[in-house]
Design a protein around this motif. Sequence first.
Motif, PDB file in Angstrom:
ATOM      1  N   GLY A  17       0.773  -1.231   0.000  1.00 36.10           N
ATOM      2  CA  GLY A  17       0.000   0.000   0.000  1.00 36.10           C
ATOM      3  C   GLY A  17       0.804   1.280   0.000  1.00 36.10           C
ATOM      4  N   GLY A  18       2.081   1.211  -0.292  1.00 32.01           N
ATOM      5  CA  GLY A  18       2.909   2.415  -0.320  1.00 32.01           C
ATOM      6  C   GLY A  18       3.487   2.652  -1.690  1.00 32.01           C
ATOM      7  N   PRO A  19       4.157   3.787  -1.877  1.00 34.75           N
ATOM      8  CA  PRO A  19       4.734   4.105  -3.173  1.00 34.75           C
ATOM      9  C   PRO A  19       5.903   3.187  -3.534  1.00 34.75           C
ATOM     10  CG  PRO A  19       5.309   5.770  -1.551  1.00 34.75           C
ATOM     11  CD  PRO A  19       4.341   4.838  -0.905  1.00 34.75           C
ATOM     12  N   SER A  20       6.662   2.725  -2.560  1.00 33.52           N
ATOM     13  CA  SER A  20       7.754   1.785  -2.781  1.00 33.52           C
ATOM     14  C   SER A  20       7.352   0.458  -2.166  1.00 33.52           C
ATOM     15  CB  SER A  20       9.038   2.289  -2.129  1.00 33.52           C
ATOM     16  OG  SER A  20       9.447   3.493  -2.709  1.00 33.52           O
ATOM     17  N   GLY A  71      15.243  13.360   4.695  1.00 33.45           N
ATOM     18  CA  GLY A  71      14.448  12.816   3.607  1.00 33.45           C
ATOM     19  C   GLY A  71      12.993  12.603   3.961  1.00 33.45           C
ATOM     20  N   ARG A  72      12.448  13.494   4.769  1.00 32.06           N
ATOM     21  CA  ARG A  72      11.047  13.329   5.211  1.00 32.06           C
ATOM     22  C   ARG A  72      10.054  13.270   4.060  1.00 32.06           C
ATOM     23  NH1 ARG A  72      11.166  17.196  10.451  1.00 32.06           N
ATOM     24  NH2 ARG A  72      11.951  15.627  11.884  1.00 32.06           N
ATOM     25  N   SER A  73      10.387  13.893   2.940  1.00 32.60           N
ATOM     26  CA  SER A  73       9.463  13.857   1.805  1.00 32.60           C
ATOM     27  C   SER A  73       9.451  12.478   1.137  1.00 32.60           C
ATOM     28  CB  SER A  73       9.826  14.932   0.778  1.00 32.60           C
ATOM     29  OG  SER A  73      11.121  14.689   0.252  1.00 32.60           O
ATOM     30  N   HIS A  74      10.417  11.617   1.490  1.00 29.62           N
ATOM     31  CA  HIS A  74      10.517  10.298   0.861  1.00 29.62           C
ATOM     32  C   HIS A  74      10.014   9.163   1.746  1.00 29.62           C
ATOM     33  CE1 HIS A  74      14.147  12.382  -1.124  1.00 29.62           C
ATOM     34  NE2 HIS A  74      13.048  12.652  -1.790  1.00 29.62           N
ATOM     35  N   CYS A  75       9.886   9.423   3.047  1.00 27.64           N
ATOM     36  CA  CYS A  75       9.492   8.378   3.994  1.00 27.64           C
ATOM     37  C   CYS A  75       8.436   8.910   4.950  1.00 27.64           C
ATOM     38  CB  CYS A  75      10.699   7.919   4.822  1.00 27.64           C
ATOM     39  SG  CYS A  75      11.901   6.956   3.901  1.00 27.64           S
ATOM     40  N   GLU A  76       7.628   8.004   5.452  1.00 28.42           N
ATOM     41  CA  GLU A  76       6.642   8.356   6.476  1.00 28.42           C
ATOM     42  C   GLU A  76       7.395   8.857   7.701  1.00 28.42           C
ATOM     43  OE1 GLU A  76       2.857   8.888   7.943  1.00 28.42           O
ATOM     44  OE2 GLU A  76       3.348   8.145   5.945  1.00 28.42           O
ATOM     45  N   VAL A  81       7.674   0.394  14.923  1.00 23.59           N
ATOM     46  CA  VAL A  81       8.438  -0.739  14.399  1.00 23.59           C
ATOM     47  C   VAL A  81       8.596  -1.785  15.495  1.00 23.59           C
ATOM     48  CG1 VAL A  81      10.608  -1.466  13.352  1.00 23.59           C
ATOM     49  CG2 VAL A  81       9.743   0.828  12.918  1.00 23.59           C
ATOM     50  N   THR A  82       8.371  -3.040  15.118  1.00 23.86           N
ATOM     51  CA  THR A  82       8.581  -4.154  16.035  1.00 23.86           C
ATOM     52  C   THR A  82       9.614  -5.098  15.435  1.00 23.86           C
ATOM     53  OG1 THR A  82       6.293  -4.008  16.785  1.00 23.86           O
ATOM     54  CG2 THR A  82       7.467  -6.058  17.273  1.00 23.86           C
ATOM     55  N   ASP A  97       2.326   2.177   9.853  1.00 24.71           N
ATOM     56  CA  ASP A  97       2.266   3.635   9.865  1.00 24.71           C
ATOM     57  C   ASP A  97       0.857   4.115  10.210  1.00 24.71           C
ATOM     58  OD1 ASP A  97       0.696   3.643   7.515  1.00 24.71           O
ATOM     59  OD2 ASP A  97       2.346   4.250   6.214  1.00 24.71           O
ATOM     60  N   ALA A  98       0.705   5.419  10.310  1.00 26.25           N
ATOM     61  CA  ALA A  98      -0.569   6.014  10.734  1.00 26.25           C
ATOM     62  C   ALA A  98      -1.705   5.734   9.759  1.00 26.25           C
ATOM     63  CB  ALA A  98      -0.404   7.518  10.932  1.00 26.25           C
ATOM     64  N   GLU A  99      -1.367   5.443   8.502  1.00 25.29           N
ATOM     65  CA  GLU A  99      -2.395   5.160   7.490  1.00 25.29           C
ATOM     66  C   GLU A  99      -2.698   3.675   7.382  1.00 25.29           C
ATOM     67  OE1 GLU A  99      -1.452   7.142   3.820  1.00 25.29           O
ATOM     68  OE2 GLU A  99      -0.802   8.933   4.894  1.00 25.29           O
ATOM     69  N   GLY A 100      -2.124   2.871   8.275  1.00 24.14           N
ATOM     70  CA  GLY A 100      -2.400   1.445   8.277  1.00 24.14           C
ATOM     71  C   GLY A 100      -1.560   0.631   7.314  1.00 24.14           C
ATOM     72  N   ARG A 101      -0.545   1.257   6.699  1.00 27.02           N
ATOM     73  CA  ARG A 101       0.339   0.511   5.801  1.00 27.02           C
ATOM     74  C   ARG A 101       1.310  -0.309   6.630  1.00 27.02           C
ATOM     75  NH1 ARG A 101       1.124   5.592   1.986  1.00 27.02           N
ATOM     76  NH2 ARG A 101       1.969   6.326   3.941  1.00 27.02           N
ATOM     77  N   VAL A 102       1.593  -1.508   6.148  1.00 31.04           N
ATOM     78  CA  VAL A 102       2.462  -2.434   6.855  1.00 31.04           C
ATOM     79  C   VAL A 102       3.674  -2.748   5.995  1.00 31.04           C
ATOM     80  CG1 VAL A 102       2.609  -4.779   7.794  1.00 31.04           C
ATOM     81  CG2 VAL A 102       0.518  -3.462   8.067  1.00 31.04           C
ATOM     82  N   GLY A 103       4.843  -2.834   6.638  1.00 29.77           N
ATOM     83  CA  GLY A 103       6.060  -3.295   5.984  1.00 29.77           C
ATOM     84  C   GLY A 103       6.629  -4.434   6.796  1.00 29.77           C
ATOM     85  N   GLN A 104       7.200  -5.434   6.097  1.00 27.52           N
ATOM     86  CA  GLN A 104       7.726  -6.601   6.779  1.00 27.52           C
ATOM     87  C   GLN A 104       9.000  -7.065   6.104  1.00 27.52           C
ATOM     88  OE1 GLN A 104       4.158  -8.799   5.922  1.00 27.52           O
ATOM     89  NE2 GLN A 104       3.510  -8.709   8.047  1.00 27.52           N
ATOM     90  N   GLY A 105       9.863  -7.718   6.851  1.00 26.56           N
ATOM     91  CA  GLY A 105      11.066  -8.285   6.278  1.00 26.56           C
ATOM     92  C   GLY A 105      11.844  -9.086   7.306  1.00 26.56           C
ATOM     93  N   ILE A 106      12.852  -9.787   6.820  1.00 31.13           N
ATOM     94  CA  ILE A 106      13.781 -10.539   7.667  1.00 31.13           C
ATOM     95  C   ILE A 106      15.133  -9.848   7.595  1.00 31.13           C
ATOM     96  CG2 ILE A 106      15.003 -12.726   7.961  1.00 31.13           C
ATOM     97  CD1 ILE A 106      12.080 -12.944   8.708  1.00 31.13           C
TER      98      ILE A 106
END
Length: 110
Positions: A17-20, A71-76, A81-82, A97-106
């Motif tokens: 749900g994000g631009p990247s 770089g605030r214009s490039h990142c939320e 973060v957990t 994030d505040a808009e409910g977008r989720v990012g995950q990784g190892i």
Amino acid sequence: MPDPFLATWTGIVFQRGGPSTKFPVEIELAGGRPGEQIARVRYDTLDCGGVWRLQTAWAEAIRSTESIQSGRSHCEDTVTVTLSMQPDGQVYYEFLDAEGRVGQGILHKS
């Protein structure tokens, strides 16, 4: 903060749900108590970076607030973060994030 987390961690984050949708992350974690700055984070391909302040720590997980400083214009600007320690010594990374977008990784120790 639990000692196994004290290291530099790198990996790829996948975001819905994000631009990247896929980007590398590098996190330098140091010790600290709730409310203190515990890490510096960089998202090189997004051209941004910031700091983490510890919210809560358990034996196998930590939760922090990420605040972007460059770089605030490039990142939320602010996300939660957990990091969760895995049995193989890797770390599972998840942000919300505040808009409910989720990012995950190892992540792996560098």
